[in-house]
Scaffold this active site. Structure first.
Site, PDB file in Angstrom:
ATOM      1  N   SER A  98      36.457  43.806  66.193  1.00 33.47           N
ATOM      2  CA  SER A  98      35.926  45.154  66.394  1.00 33.47           C
ATOM      3  C   SER A  98      35.282  45.734  65.138  1.00 33.47           C
ATOM      4  CB  SER A  98      37.047  46.093  66.870  1.00 33.47           C
ATOM      5  OG  SER A  98      37.652  45.591  68.028  1.00 33.47           O
ATOM      6  N   HIS A 113      38.104  50.113  62.558  1.00 32.26           N
ATOM      7  CA  HIS A 113      36.782  50.501  63.048  1.00 32.26           C
ATOM      8  C   HIS A 113      36.023  51.291  61.986  1.00 32.26           C
ATOM      9  CE1 HIS A 113      38.524  50.273  67.401  1.00 32.26           C
ATOM     10  NE2 HIS A 113      38.322  49.071  66.847  1.00 32.26           N
TER      11      HIS A 113
END
Length: 321
Positions: free
Chosen positions: A144, A195
């Site tokens: 991610s 993230h």
């Protein structure tokens, strides 16, 4: 972190069906290799998740630095793999077509390593600032962070337009921040720091010195200079060609040995001159003294050259006059 289910992997089947729908031949090579590697390591992990995930405690305190390489390529379950690789599929097609396969592979490798480093720095700083040692045990795994970095690149190259985040139109340049907050509130178990690390790495490339540093490092190796950018043209049968661009200077030229016999037919310089004279006089080598066809008249100099050529043929035992 939960153990992976051994049942039917619905997410994996959906991912494979999506790849088939797009067409394997329509996926650029680095993107396809990234998808294949992640799928392979999901089915055949090098290490259990708890031995591959990334944390300050394991990497910094216990010196288990191999987790920087393992964590982006391992996923918690099939749905985690599906969402990440479906995103990688579309981002990879766009960016690899724009940047070229060599440079895109370089970006993937660099971002995979840097997002892990930035994640460790964020978790360490947050643990020290909040005086929460438990934050150093937070363990993250998955692709991610790299995808958020690629999202920054994609938005940088396509700054206009809007995307829908939870049904609300958001300008492209702010989309990564909106998605970061949306994912954090909708899925509290996801790694906010992971993230965020991806976004910061992407900004380091688009707005900071990272791109220049990467170009400088690539220039150390002569075989990697230039990085011609390829644009692929797709149809339903796969690649139909590519067009080369040279964003980092002029094109490279390679000294490839040539077989000049294909141009000279093995003739010496004198024989080439003879053939050129014949061609210029529209003479097939018959040695005729009659005027050339189509009514052309020769100048005195050309007539003298013609007679010398005729004598040259006679001395060599060439065609008779």
């Amino acid at each position: 972190m939960q153990r992976r289910s051994r049942g039917v992997n619905i997410g994996l089947l959906l991912l494979l069906s999506q790849i088939i729908h797009v067409g394997v031949n329509n996926i650029p090579p680095v993107t396809l290799a990234t998808l294949a590697l992640n799928i392979w390591l999901f089915l055949n992990p090098l290490k259990p998740l708890l031995s591959a995930c990334l944390s300050v405690e394991k990497c910094y305190q216990q010196k288990d630095w191999q987790r920087l390489l393992l964590s982006p390529l391992h996923h918690a379950d099939d749905w985690h793999l599906y969402f990440n690789m479906a995103s990688m599929l579309w981002k990879g097609i766009k960016l690899e077509r724009r940047l070229g396969s060599k440079w895109f592979a370089y970006i993937i490798a660099t971002f995979s390593l840097l997002t892990g480093v930035v994640y460790l720095l964020l978790e360490f700083a947050l643990a020290e600032f909040m005086n929460e040692p438990n934050l150093k045990r937070n363990c993250a795994v998955g692709f991610s962070g790299v995808l958020f970095a690629l999202k920054v690149l994609n938005n940088h190259y396509c700054p206009g337009g809007f995307v829908s985040v939870l049904g609300f139109p958001v300008p492209n340049r702010f989309a990564c921040w909106a998605e970061l907050l949306a994912i954090h509130f909708l899925s509290p178990g996801t790694s906010f720091a992971g993230h965020l690390a991806g976004i910061l790495v992407g900004l380091m490339y688009t707005c900071g010195p990272l791109k220049k540093i990467m170009k400088t490092c690539a220039g150390i190796f002569p075989s990697n200079t230039g990085y011609p950018r390829q644009q692929y043209y797709f149809n339903n049968t796969g690649y139909s060609g590519y067009q080369g661009y040279f964003p980092y200077g002029g094109p490279e030229y390679y000294d490839v040995p040539r077989n000049y016999d294909m141009y000279t037919a093995g003739l010496s310089e004198e024989e080439q001159l003879e053939r050129a004279l014949r061609a210029s006089l529209s003479d097939p080598g018959s040695g005729r003294s009659s005027p050339p066809p189509y009514g052309f008249r020769l100048s005195p100099e050309e007539e003298m050259r013609r007679r010398r050529l005729h004598r040259f043929d006679s001395q060599r035992g060439g065609p008779a006059s």
